[in-house]
Write a protein that holds these residues in place. Structure first.
Motif: not given
Length: 70
Positions: A45-48, A11-12, A39-40, A24-25
């Protein structure tokens, strides 16, 4: 202390990153129903951000006169 924020890949929105995952958002915009919908991109996992700096460069030769330990 606040968590670092990064853009959600779905969702940016700027979302906190906790434990290497996006928090979670809700998706952007107003809710039309009373149900809570995440939101999906939540909990993905967030990229480094950047590789960690190295203390020693493995390509750099040892200092003159330095002997191997073993």
């Amino acid at each position: 202390m606040s968590s670092p924020r990064r853009a959600c890949p779905v969702c940016s929105r700027e979302i906190a990153v906790v434990g290497g995952r996006f928090a979670r958002h809700d998706p952007p915009g107003r809710r039309t129903v009373l149900e809570l919908v995440s939101c999906p991109g939540s909990r993905k996992i967030a990229p480094l951000m950047a590789p960690a700096e190295r203390l020693f460069d493995p390509e750099e030769p040892p200092f003159p006169g330095q002997q191997p330990l073993f």
